[in-house]
Design a protein around this motif. Structure first.
Motif, mmCIF file in Angstrom:
data_model
loop_
_atom_site.group_PDB
_atom_site.id
_atom_site.type_symbol
_atom_site.label_atom_id
_atom_site.label_comp_id
_atom_site.label_asym_id
_atom_site.label_seq_id
_atom_site.Cartn_x
_atom_site.Cartn_y
_atom_site.Cartn_z
ATOM 1 N N TRP A 82 0.844 -1.194 0.000
ATOM 2 C CA TRP A 82 0.000 0.000 0.000
ATOM 3 C C TRP A 82 0.881 1.247 0.000
ATOM 4 O O TRP A 82 1.872 1.314 0.722
ATOM 5 C CB TRP A 82 -0.887 -0.016 1.239
ATOM 6 N N SER A 83 0.514 2.238 -0.795
ATOM 7 C CA SER A 83 1.301 3.477 -0.869
ATOM 8 C C SER A 83 0.622 4.614 -0.123
ATOM 9 O O SER A 83 -0.609 4.697 -0.065
ATOM 10 C CB SER A 83 1.517 3.882 -2.322
ATOM 11 N N ASP A 84 1.458 5.489 0.447
ATOM 12 C CA ASP A 84 0.959 6.695 1.106
ATOM 13 C C ASP A 84 2.047 7.761 1.046
ATOM 14 O O ASP A 84 2.964 7.671 0.216
ATOM 15 C CB ASP A 84 0.515 6.401 2.542
ATOM 16 N N ASP A 85 1.968 8.751 1.923
ATOM 17 C CA ASP A 85 2.956 9.835 1.939
ATOM 18 C C ASP A 85 4.132 9.558 2.859
ATOM 19 O O ASP A 85 4.991 10.416 3.037
ATOM 20 C CB ASP A 85 2.286 11.153 2.337
ATOM 21 N N GLY A 86 4.156 8.397 3.477
ATOM 22 C CA GLY A 86 5.274 8.042 4.341
ATOM 23 C C GLY A 86 5.045 8.288 5.816
ATOM 24 O O GLY A 86 5.980 8.245 6.618
ATOM 25 N N GLU A 87 3.802 8.526 6.225
ATOM 26 C CA GLU A 87 3.520 8.814 7.625
ATOM 27 C C GLU A 87 3.808 7.606 8.516
ATOM 28 O O GLU A 87 3.633 6.464 8.118
ATOM 29 C CB GLU A 87 2.067 9.273 7.808
ATOM 30 N N LEU A 88 4.250 7.892 9.749
ATOM 31 C CA LEU A 88 4.571 6.829 10.693
ATOM 32 C C LEU A 88 3.309 6.157 11.233
ATOM 33 O O LEU A 88 3.298 4.950 11.466
ATOM 34 C CB LEU A 88 5.405 7.382 11.858
ATOM 35 N N VAL A 89 2.263 6.946 11.456
ATOM 36 C CA VAL A 89 0.990 6.381 11.908
ATOM 37 C C VAL A 89 0.203 5.982 10.656
ATOM 38 O O VAL A 89 -0.714 6.672 10.223
ATOM 39 C CB VAL A 89 0.208 7.394 12.768
ATOM 40 N N ASP A 90 0.593 4.856 10.069
ATOM 41 C CA ASP A 90 0.077 4.440 8.752
ATOM 42 C C ASP A 90 -1.051 3.423 8.910
ATOM 43 O O ASP A 90 -0.926 2.262 8.526
ATOM 44 C CB ASP A 90 1.209 3.908 7.881
ATOM 45 N N LEU A 91 -2.158 3.870 9.461
ATOM 46 C CA LEU A 91 -3.266 2.961 9.741
ATOM 47 C C LEU A 91 -3.907 2.394 8.485
ATOM 48 O O LEU A 91 -4.454 1.288 8.504
ATOM 49 C CB LEU A 91 -4.311 3.678 10.597
#
Length: 509
Positions: free
Chosen positions: A416-425
């Motif tokens: 899964w891709s996102d912006d790199g946040e640590l809280v990646d729920l």
């Protein structure tokens, strides 16, 4: 001590707030799948791992004698084609910082680590006349260190980064690539095969052939759809079979390893709910194109593909089909040439017949005559192509079971891709749902034995550069030491590996 305690409380507060918002989304924004079957735990023999690829993490693009790969040349000459104008010159610097990757692997407690070897790093001239001792030492160090820490190495021989040297005479459109790859594979088996027991010849041939030789979105930027991309796929299958038979004849008796190929595919659903013929057509033009010759009964391309392309070629006035069926020799040689099927699954689509066909004439789009669409209820990742459809993974595993005699399947990528946040729920939700899909498939008799998450760390994502993040570990690109920082999803994945169960996403810490 007080500061440390305060940070823990703050972290818990941020997590709880984030999770509350995660649980209270509308149904259309959730990514979940119900448990099916009586077994709630993964069997003891099921293995969990993570994946990376050399160009995406190693850096050191011109060190220790390494020659350019096509991705080095492409990103240097065409930075405008990369979303953030970046490249893999430095990336995560894993060539010099493997100890940091190892620390993450040990924290996760994975059973195996899937990584690729850079062809142009170990063989700078693409053949065995020139071998880089320092590169060989590096990969020996990686393999030995993994084994010392009870982590199995799973090696991909080719993950997009063809030596640029080979582009000068056509790359994968020239059948001499079969010989080059065979000698490269021989070198790898001889050098590392005493310790590496799981080999993948090629990663996602469709995804480097069609963009690279069809629509020119990837290097080597050849625009010859329906012709050059088909030659690429054809020669890849032959090269794969050549490496497989070399291993069985020369190395298997002493090394006792397994060798397979990784194919990417979505699963497809019938939009109009009429006939499943369109679903089978879509699956054959995706997974079946490469899987059918190896795992199917015929040892050749799916009949529907041969029929479509032959008739279209005649209609276009060609004296020969743009994709020739394999002759008796190659049919016999390719059929059965894998010990397992590597599957990269990320998402799914709805399909319907497109009439008249779309795309250029000729092209894969034109030949397949398929129109794709989405469900507005599917949750989207940062990547514009990636939607959470976990039931697609369950269904594609069943499709493989039913069509290819329940061949052993390694899930070699899923992420899964996102912006790199640590809280990646959102990544945790994706992981939970897709591992549930795997467990459901196991309960339904599917022969899936490995699951590898993409990716260990945030890395260079091809044309998207560093704008999309798939890692379980955040990569601090602005730091001198390029720290790898565990995201919430890393802790969640670790809890699954340790317990062999899928916990609810609110109680893993």
């Amino acid at each position: 001590m007080k500061i440390h305690f305060f940070l823990i409380l703050l972290w818990k507060f941020v997590y709880c707030v984030s999770f509350f918002s995660f649980e209270n989304r509308s149904e259309s924004q959730k990514c979940e799948l119900r448990h099916r079957g009586k077994n709630v735990k993964f069997p003891k023999q099921f293995l969990f791992g993570v994946s990376t690829a050399a160009y995406q993490i190693e850096g050191a693009w011109n060190e220790d004698g390494k020659s350019p790969s096509i991705w080095d040349t492409y990103t240097h000459l065409h930075p405008e084609r990369i979303a953030d104008h970046s490249n893999g010159d430095n990336a995560a610097e894993s060539y010099h910082r493997f100890e940091q990757d190892l620390r993450a692997l040990k924290e996760l407690k994975v059973d195996f680590y899937r990584f690729s070897i850079s062809w142009s790093r170990v063989l700078p001239k693409a053949d065995t006349t020139s071998q880089s001792k320092k590169a060989i030492d590096y990969y020996n160090m990686v393999i030995n260190t993994l084994l010392e820490n009870n982590i199995q190495p799973m090696v991909t021989m080719f993950h997009y980064d063809m030596p640029d040297e080979l582009s000068s005479f056509g790359g994968f459109t020239n059948d001499i690539i079969i010989k080059y790859f065979r000698f490269y594979a021989d070198f790898l088996f001889k050098t590392f095969g005493d310790r590496v027991k799981k080999w993948i010849t090629f990663n996602e041939p469709f995804d480097y052939c069609v963009p690279g030789y069809g629509n020119a979105d990837f290097p080597p930027m050849v625009h010859a759809p329906g012709v050059a991309d088909y030659l690429c796929l054809d020669n890849t299958l032959r090269a794969h079979a050549s490496a497989f038979h070399l291993y069985k004849a020369k190395y298997f008796d002493s090394q006792k390893g397994k060798i397979g190929i990784t194919i990417s595919s979505r699963f497809y659903y019938n939009k109009n709910k009429e006939s499943d013929e369109v679903v089978d057509r879509a699956m054959q033009y995706a997974l079946g194109w490469l899987a059918h010759p190896i795992f199917g009964k015929s040892g050749n391309y799916p009949f529907i593909i041969i029929e479509d392309i032959t008739s279209n070629s005649m209609r276009e006035g060609l004296p020969w089909p743009r994709l020739k069926p394999f002759n008796f020799h190659w049919t016999k040689y390719i059929k059965g040439s894998a010990d397992f099927l590597g599957l990269n699954y990320y998402t799914s689509r709805y399909v319907e017949i497109r009439d008249p066909p779309g795309g250029e004439i000729p092209s894969w789009e034109y030949d397949s005559r398929i129109k794709y669409s989405l469900d507005k209820k599917w949750k989207r990742a940062k990547s514009n192509w990636l939607y959470c459809v976990p039931n697609g993974l369950e269904d594609i595993l069943r499709w493989i079971r039913d069509n290819y005699n329940n061949v052993e399947v390694y899930i070699t990528e899923n992420g899964w891709s996102d912006d790199g946040e640590l809280v990646d729920l959102d990544r945790i939700g994706f992981l939970k749902a897709h591992l549930q899909a795997v467990l459901n498939a196991l309960n339904d008799g599917c022969n899936v034995t490995h699951y590898s998450h993409w990716s260990l760390i945030d890395n260079f994502e091809w044309n998207m550069g560093f704008t999309e993040k798939f890692g379980l570990y955040y990569l601090n690109m602005t730091s001198r030491n390029k720290e790898r920082v565990a995201k919430h999803s890393a802790h969640y994945y670790k809890s699954i590996i340790e317990s062999r169960k899928i916990p609810s996403s609110d109680n893993f810490v």
